[in-house]
Design a protein around this motif. Structure first.
Motif, PDB file in Angstrom:
ATOM      1  N   LEU A  61       0.884  -1.162   0.000  1.00  0.00           N
ATOM      2  CA  LEU A  61       0.000   0.000   0.000  1.00  0.00           C
ATOM      3  C   LEU A  61       0.919   1.208   0.000  1.00  0.00           C
ATOM      4  N   VAL A  62       1.034   1.812  -1.157  1.00  0.00           N
ATOM      5  CA  VAL A  62       1.967   2.926  -1.316  1.00  0.00           C
ATOM      6  C   VAL A  62       1.199   4.229  -1.196  1.00  0.00           C
ATOM      7  N   THR A  63       1.734   5.101  -0.388  1.00  0.00           N
ATOM      8  CA  THR A  63       1.119   6.421  -0.214  1.00  0.00           C
ATOM      9  C   THR A  63       2.126   7.478  -0.613  1.00  0.00           C
ATOM     10  N   LEU A  64       1.674   8.358  -1.471  1.00  0.00           N
ATOM     11  CA  LEU A  64       2.527   9.456  -1.919  1.00  0.00           C
ATOM     12  C   LEU A  64       1.776  10.753  -1.671  1.00  0.00           C
ATOM     13  N   ARG A  65       2.438  11.705  -1.055  1.00  0.00           N
ATOM     14  CA  ARG A  65       1.793  12.989  -0.787  1.00  0.00           C
ATOM     15  C   ARG A  65       2.742  14.103  -1.172  1.00  0.00           C
ATOM     16  N   LEU A  66       2.200  15.056  -1.865  1.00  0.00           N
ATOM     17  CA  LEU A  66       2.967  16.236  -2.241  1.00  0.00           C
ATOM     18  C   LEU A  66       2.205  17.462  -1.762  1.00  0.00           C
ATOM     19  N   SER A  67       2.887  18.332  -1.077  1.00  0.00           N
ATOM     20  CA  SER A  67       2.202  19.537  -0.588  1.00  0.00           C
ATOM     21  C   SER A  67       3.076  20.759  -0.783  1.00  0.00           C
ATOM     22  N   TYR A  68       2.412  21.876  -0.897  1.00  0.00           N
ATOM     23  CA  TYR A  68       3.095  23.168  -0.966  1.00  0.00           C
ATOM     24  C   TYR A  68       2.412  24.103   0.019  1.00  0.00           C
ATOM     25  N   THR A  69       3.213  24.762   0.817  1.00  0.00           N
ATOM     26  CA  THR A  69       2.680  25.703   1.805  1.00  0.00           C
ATOM     27  C   THR A  69       3.404  27.018   1.675  1.00  0.00           C
ATOM     28  N   SER A  70       2.655  28.084   1.671  1.00  0.00           N
ATOM     29  CA  SER A  70       3.295  29.398   1.757  1.00  0.00           C
ATOM     30  C   SER A  70       2.669  30.149   2.916  1.00  0.00           C
ATOM     31  N   GLU A  71       3.493  30.812   3.630  1.00  0.00           N
ATOM     32  CA  GLU A  71       3.036  31.500   4.839  1.00  0.00           C
ATOM     33  C   GLU A  71       3.677  32.870   4.896  1.00  0.00           C
ATOM     34  N   SER A  72       2.893  33.854   5.255  1.00  0.00           N
ATOM     35  CA  SER A  72       3.458  35.195   5.424  1.00  0.00           C
ATOM     36  C   SER A  72       3.087  35.723   6.802  1.00  0.00           C
ATOM     37  N   ILE A  73       4.034  36.393   7.390  1.00  0.00           N
ATOM     38  CA  ILE A  73       3.880  36.907   8.754  1.00  0.00           C
ATOM     39  C   ILE A  73       4.203  38.395   8.741  1.00  0.00           C
ATOM     40  N   ASP A  74       3.334  39.150   9.337  1.00  0.00           N
ATOM     41  CA  ASP A  74       3.518  40.592   9.380  1.00  0.00           C
ATOM     42  C   ASP A  74       3.344  41.031  10.829  1.00  0.00           C
ATOM     43  N   ARG A  75       4.387  41.583  11.425  1.00  0.00           N
ATOM     44  CA  ARG A  75       4.324  42.030  12.816  1.00  0.00           C
ATOM     45  C   ARG A  75       4.538  43.527  12.868  1.00  0.00           C
ATOM     46  N   VAL A  76       3.666  44.171  13.592  1.00  0.00           N
ATOM     47  CA  VAL A  76       3.774  45.621  13.734  1.00  0.00           C
ATOM     48  C   VAL A  76       3.691  45.978  15.194  1.00  0.00           C
ATOM     49  N   ARG A  97       2.705  48.724  17.438  1.00  0.00           N
ATOM     50  CA  ARG A  97       1.909  49.954  17.260  1.00  0.00           C
ATOM     51  C   ARG A  97       2.507  51.151  17.967  1.00  0.00           C
ATOM     52  N   LEU A  98       3.235  50.916  19.037  1.00  0.00           N
ATOM     53  CA  LEU A  98       3.813  52.065  19.738  1.00  0.00           C
ATOM     54  C   LEU A  98       5.113  52.519  19.086  1.00  0.00           C
ATOM     55  N   HIS A  99       5.598  51.746  18.145  1.00  0.00           N
ATOM     56  CA  HIS A  99       6.829  52.135  17.452  1.00  0.00           C
ATOM     57  C   HIS A  99       6.623  52.046  15.952  1.00  0.00           C
ATOM     58  N   ARG A 100       5.414  52.372  15.502  1.00  0.00           N
ATOM     59  CA  ARG A 100       5.036  52.086  14.123  1.00  0.00           C
ATOM     60  C   ARG A 100       5.993  52.703  13.128  1.00  0.00           C
ATOM     61  N   ASN A 101       6.416  53.918  13.406  1.00  0.00           N
ATOM     62  CA  ASN A 101       7.266  54.577  12.428  1.00  0.00           C
ATOM     63  C   ASN A 101       8.678  54.006  12.401  1.00  0.00           C
ATOM     64  N   ASP A 102       8.999  53.277  13.419  1.00  0.00           N
ATOM     65  CA  ASP A 102      10.380  52.817  13.540  1.00  0.00           C
ATOM     66  C   ASP A 102      10.561  51.356  13.184  1.00  0.00           C
ATOM     67  N   ASN A 103       9.474  50.645  12.958  1.00  0.00           N
ATOM     68  CA  ASN A 103       9.707  49.221  12.808  1.00  0.00           C
ATOM     69  C   ASN A 103       8.795  48.591  11.778  1.00  0.00           C
ATOM     70  N   LYS A 104       9.307  47.568  11.173  1.00  0.00           N
ATOM     71  CA  LYS A 104       8.490  46.678  10.344  1.00  0.00           C
ATOM     72  C   LYS A 104       9.110  45.300  10.448  1.00  0.00           C
ATOM     73  N   TYR A 105       8.292  44.298  10.244  1.00  0.00           N
ATOM     74  CA  TYR A 105       8.778  42.915  10.259  1.00  0.00           C
ATOM     75  C   TYR A 105       7.890  42.090   9.347  1.00  0.00           C
ATOM     76  N   LEU A 106       8.477  41.606   8.273  1.00  0.00           N
ATOM     77  CA  LEU A 106       7.731  40.767   7.326  1.00  0.00           C
ATOM     78  C   LEU A 106       8.504  39.485   7.125  1.00  0.00           C
ATOM     79  N   GLY A 107       7.831  38.372   7.351  1.00  0.00           N
ATOM     80  CA  GLY A 107       8.478  37.086   7.159  1.00  0.00           C
ATOM     81  C   GLY A 107       7.686  36.249   6.174  1.00  0.00           C
ATOM     82  N   GLU A 108       8.400  35.496   5.354  1.00  0.00           N
ATOM     83  CA  GLU A 108       7.724  34.616   4.403  1.00  0.00           C
ATOM     84  C   GLU A 108       8.427  33.272   4.420  1.00  0.00           C
ATOM     85  N   ARG A 109       7.625  32.247   4.412  1.00  0.00           N
ATOM     86  CA  ARG A 109       8.198  30.896   4.353  1.00  0.00           C
ATOM     87  C   ARG A 109       7.434  30.094   3.328  1.00  0.00           C
TER      88      ARG A 109
END
Lengths: 419, 660
Positions: free
Chosen positions: B334-349, B351-363
């Motif tokens: 009983l052969v099982t084959l699975r193929l998957s693709y995942t994309s994830e994006s993360i955005d952190r802000v 708020r008290l330092h909005r003008n000074d910071n950004k953080y964007l992550g992608e995997r």
């Protein structure tokens, strides 16, 4: 979920980050400590030191529990006569696990060559001071307490009392029957009675607060019946970045009034103070911004009541000041370079020359202390932590391997116990 | 009349046999696909009790062997799970096959799962099955939500200690070609239990005071929609929506009182899956898509938590996953084959330092999984090799005023391979032996690899954690006794830990190692159809093998060495009585083992429940932690003592599909 996990890390980390420099007690009693912790200190040296204290009255006014560099002894016997016993030199190291999940104190008896590793559990962000015959351990953010140990009762606990939940105490000084505590999250220097540990007063420094509403007082130094206090003035709302200025305050502990305020030439004197008792000089290590060599060491003349012209900029030392100690017209400091590697440097005040005493890989060197020609260095290298010793004259290392004290040492105080 | 709407099947999660209930307790041993598809794997199923007490996933899952949950407080407090002593990051949590752990920090807070919509929890120990398609070293937990089992509507309402109010409503339809279930769940609790505040002075009891936990409230709501439909003889489709919302206060560590610090989470899980069944050589072919969006807010605008700053941080996390999986029977394989693709994006802000910071992550992740159930002896002996290949690519951009970290962009990619070989030997119809050897990896999460742009520095040279596992055991199922026993040994290297690398920053490094040896034993005697007995015992020796002298050969923190969970239930006429006993041994709060956990406290918990059912309604009264034992899983976060709950549930069965 993520933020609270981060909280644990931040709580552990920030406890250390706000702890400031690794000031050590001036009661440095050195021996020619080797890796075996064998003591070469002669009894005559100890007696001479004791006599010195006796000549000056022998009370805590001489004991600069808050900083390093003087040739004073922490005579843990205080005013008590101990003619029938022998004095032994102890190092009381304040230790913290590499992940700051726990802390301890250890005792090195240099005369007997023994080490009691992790003898007691303390908060992982702590600093120790010696006043009279007691050791005071300030448990900083997360503990917010003072724990007092008695060397004459096997370093058992005399008292532990809270100074206010979340107040983040930084330093302690003891004058007469009063215990002074500086707290990062308060604009009061609290005063507790050393008789019953109740709060008996406070000194208001709110006048020095920056726009975040907090002044961030830190290091305390007691010298010639005056209390010296550094006020950092960091912006709590901007990752504790230094603001426009920082201060040195001179307080009269007889009246608990601020006598003088001195604006410092650089900001963020978190790296502490060192005392030269011979010439009445206080060295103030002002780190400025981390990652920039904008700080300096300034010299305050106690006699003249002013900051002198001589300064030692961080750029000359090669990195951020982390702490400071003084011995024999030399200043010693652990600095961190632009890659955050820590280096123990010496600065000769006479020749104005800098020397590298010891270099590490990574951010692994911590507190320092000096006494009678020996420099003590806390080395937190992950796979081989411990205490290293060096000659203050030619900087040769006396230890072949660091003295294992259990958990990696963060800072230390030295004291003599008559037992 | 069967309604023809868009109803879809989530094929993988239907049980093979339908259990029977008589007088309130199970009379047959159930088989689940989770176990039959993974014959050599040690899979444990925790069925959520169908009674009137409020459900707490953390509490339910604790009853299984090899499981440890650490909580920070009462019901719905922040909780993480460890499987066989591996860290919480080493165990992925799924809901209906969709991964919940964020790629930003891979440790999942179980309290975010809405409790009352859960039917069962599948625990995969030491491995992640191919169908879940991830790579980790500890295992996986798959939370399966309620399935339509008939035509009925119902509700459950309970109220109890700390002003805890639970309500769940559900409507279910099951027809010949399709079914659906819609559930609503809501809970509010104040969490203001009493605890001993030592005032930060453990060596001074004179200033200790009994206080109520402040700012420990939690409000939680979820709506679950799950529908299936069969189209023709071979095609089935399933669709689900699961919006969830929770908001709660963040209490400080013991003596630090907070009033307003809070944490909120809004997420929505959407998934659709189609499957072709029994088409020629293909046993089944499944294709699916899932989308998980989560937005969390951490709000400490007043700096109450004394972390040294005030902040409000919003984090948005959007993950898409597409997968295709096929099973084929090929010459006893009983052969099982699975193929998957995942994309994830993360955005952190911040708020008290909005003008000074950004953080964007992608995997982005591609995962190819192949497993082969090779039948060596018909229905008796199986040899099951499997391999996963994972390729991961990350990109993070961040900028902050802290330490002049301006406009940084970092990239990293890596590929990993996991291997596993299992054997399953059925000696008789009742007795089977199984064993596995595996070599697996956990890829660092984004926070470990790239930091947070502020206090945590990046380390793109960070390697994956490695885990080597060997386990073996047996399962005995007779008409009167069910026993399973396993022994396992796990070796971990390159474990990631954080260390200070400057006065103001920390950084992750592959510095730690661990060895964990353990035994798991579960005994369920079937004495009578009205009696239920279950005994689960775990012993483990989680030892730190890092080269750091103060940690070496010490017990890993937060891990128990012994755990015992016992259930005794009896049904008499319309009354069901249940007694539970839970014990975990003391352990340490710290890696150096200087801080023993609960040194003066008894870590055993006794609980009882009484349920009465009549007229399709059930009323119950529950007492948890009868002896009011006060414990801590994490230093400074006391757990509640005795708790009382009263509940009522009623099921209304439709005339067409039911009895009443």
């Amino acid at each position: 979920m993520k933020r609270v996990s981060l909280f644990f890390l931040m709580a552990i980390f920030f406890i250390y980050a706000c702890s400031g420099g690794e000031d050590t007690s001036p009661q440095d009693v050195s021996t020619d400590a080797t890796a075996d912790v064998s003591a070469d200190t002669s009894q005559e040296d100890v007696q001479n030191s004791t006599d010195t204290i006796a000549d000056e009255g022998g009370d805590t006014s001489v004991s600069d529990g808050g900083l390093d560099g003087s040739e004073d002894i922490a005579d843990a016997g205080g005013d008590v006569a101990h003619d029938s016993c022998s004095y032994h030199t102890y190092a009381f190291t304040v230790n913290a696990a590499p992940d700051y999940s726990s802390g301890s104190f250890s005792l090195i008896n240099f005369d007997k060559g023994t080490v009691e590793k992790d003898k007691g559990v303390i908060h992982s962000d702590s600093v120790a001071r010696v006043y009279g015959d007691l050791v005071y351990v300030v448990g900083r953010l997360g503990a917010d307490n003072i724990t007092i140990y008695d060397p004459y009762k096997g370093f058992s606990v005399v008292k532990q009392f809270s100074v206010g939940s979340g107040s983040n105490p930084q330093d302690v000084a003891v004058y007469s029957n009063k215990i002074y505590v500086s707290k990062m999250a308060s604009n009061d220097i609290d005063i507790y009675s050393s008789l019953d540990y109740s709060k008996i007063g406070s000194i208001d420094i709110s006048k020095y607060a920056d726009k975040d509403g907090f002044a961030e007082p830190q290091n305390l130094l007691l010298y010639q019946d005056k209390l010296y206090l550094t006020v950092l003035r960091l912006d709590k709302d901007n990752y504790y970045a230094p603001t426009d200025k920082s201060y040195l305050l001179v307080i009269d502990p007889k009246t608990d009034k601020i006598e003088k305020e001195i604006e410092l030439g650089a900001t963020n004197p978190f790296a502490g103070m060192a005392l030269d008792e011979n010439y009445g000089r206080i060295f103030i290590a002002e780190t400025g911004k981390f990652g920039e060599t904008d700080g300096r060491i300034e010299i305050y003349s106690v006699r003249d009541g002013i900051i002198t012209q001589q300064i030692i900029p961080e750029s000359e030392l090669g990195g951020d000041l982390n702490n400071i100690t003084y011995s024999g017209d030399k200043l010693f400091s652990v600095i961190s370079d632009s890659n955050f590697n820590t280096i123990l440097v010496a600065y000769d005040l006479t020749s104005a020359k800098k020397s590298i005493v010891y270099q590490s890989t990574g951010f692994s060197l911590a507190g320092i202390s000096t006494y009678k020609g020996t420099l003590y260095l806390c080395d937190r290298t992950k796979d081989k932590p411990g205490l290293r010793t060096f000659s203050t004259s030619d900087f040769t290392q006396k230890t072949t391997d660091p003295i294992d004290v259990g958990l990696p040492p963060v800072s230390l105080v030295l004291l003599e116990v008559c037992d | 009349m069967v309604r023809k709407s868009l109803l879809l099947i989530l094929f993988l999660f239907l049980p093979h046999t339908i259990y029977g209930e008589e007088n309130g307790y199970v009379t047959e041993v159930k088989e689940y696909r989770a176990t039959t598809e993974n014959p050599s794997g040690f899979v444990e199923i925790v069925e959520i009790r169908d009674d009137t007490q409020p459900v707490d996933i953390s509490q339910e899952i604790k009853s299984a062997t090899g499981i440890q949950v650490n909580s920070t407080g009462s019901l719905d407090s922040f909780s993480t799970v460890m499987i066989r002593g591996a860290s919480s990051k080493s165990s992925d949590v799924f809901i209906n096959g969709v991964k919940l752990n964020s790629s930003y920090i891979n440790s999942f807070n179980l309290s975010l799962v809405p409790d009352d919509i859960v039917e069962r929890i599948e625990i995969y120990k030491g491995f992640v099955p191919s169908k879940l398609g991830v790579s980790n070293t500890g295992g996986a937990i798959n939370i399966v939500t309620n399935r339509a089992k008939g035509v009925f509507q119902g509700f459950r309402l309970s109220y109890g200690s700390f002003d805890t109010l639970d309500l769940s409503l559900y409507t279910s339809y099951k027809g010949e070609d399709g079914n659906y279930i819609i559930s609503f769940y809501g809970r509010k609790t104040d969490g203001d239990f009493e605890f001993l505040n030592r005032n930060g002075t453990p060596l001074n009891t004179e200033d200790d005071v009994i206080e109520r936990r402040s700012n420990n409230y939690k409000d939680e709501y979820a709506l679950s929609f799950l529908a299936t439909n069969r189209i023709g003889n071979h095609l089935s489709l399933g669709i689900s929506f699961l919006p969830m919302y929770s908001k709660g206060g963040i209490p400080g560590i013991e003596n630090i009182r907070t009033e307003k610090a809070l944490y909120s989470s809004l997420s929505n899980l959407f998934s659709v899956e189609g499957s072709l069944i029994s088409m020629g050589p293909i046993k089944d072919l499944i294709a699916g898509y899932s989308n998980l969006y989560t937005r969390t807010t951490f709000d400490d605008r007043n700096g109450e938590l004394n972390m040294g700053f005030k902040d409000i941080v919003d984090t948005s996390d959007l993950r898409h996953t597409c997968y295709i999986m096929g099973n084929t029977l090929f010459f006893n394989n009983l052969v099982t084959l699975r193929l998957s693709y995942t994309s994830e994006s993360i955005d952190r802000v911040s708020r008290l330092h909005r003008n000074d910071n950004k953080y964007l992550g992608e995997r982005s992740e591609y995962i190819l999984s192949l497993s082969d159930n090779i039948e060596i002896l018909k229905d008796r002996f199986f040899f099951i090799p499997s391999i996963d290949y994972k390729w991961v690519s990350d990109r993070v951009e961040y900028s902050s005023a802290y330490l002049m970290q301006r406009d940084k962009t970092l990239n990293n990619s890596e590929d990993l391979r996991n291997y596993r070989v299992g054997v399953f030997f059925k000696v008789t119809d009742e007795l089977a032996f199984k064993s596995n050897i595996s070599y697996q990896h956990r890829y660092p999460d984004i926070y470990e690899m790239f930091g947070d742009g502020v206090y945590t520095q990046p380390n793109i040279k960070l390697k994956s954690e490695d885990g080597r596992l060997i386990d073996g055991g047996f399962e005995l199922k007779t008409d009167w006794l069910h026993i399973f026993y396993s022994v396992f040994k796990s070796d971990y290297e390159n474990l990631i830990q954080f260390f200070e690398n400057s006065q103001r920053t920390i950084k992750a490094d592959n510095i730690a190692k661990a060895e964990i040896f353990g035994n798991e034993l579960s005994i369920k005697p079937i004495i009578h159809k009205s009696v239920f007995i279950s005994i689960n015992y775990t012993h483990q020796e989680p030892i730190n093998k890092t080269d750091i002298p103060s940690f070496k050969d010490k017990v890993l923190p937060f891990r128990y060495t012994d755990s015992l969970f016992m259930n005794y239930g009896i049904a008499i006429n319309r009354i069901r009585l249940l007694y539970e006993y839970e014990y975990t041994s003391q352990n340490y709060f710290d890696a150096a083992n200087l801080l023993p956990q609960d040194i003066d406290r008894d870590r055993s918990v006794h609980s009882i429940s009484v349920n009465y059912s009549d007229f399709g309604m059930e009323i119950g009264f529950h007492i948890k932690n009868i002896l009011d034992n006060r414990m801590e899983d994490i230093a400074g976060y006391p757990l509640p003592g005795r708790m009382f709950f009263i509940g009522i549930s009623k099921t209304f069965k439709n005339q067409q599909g039911g009895v009443l």
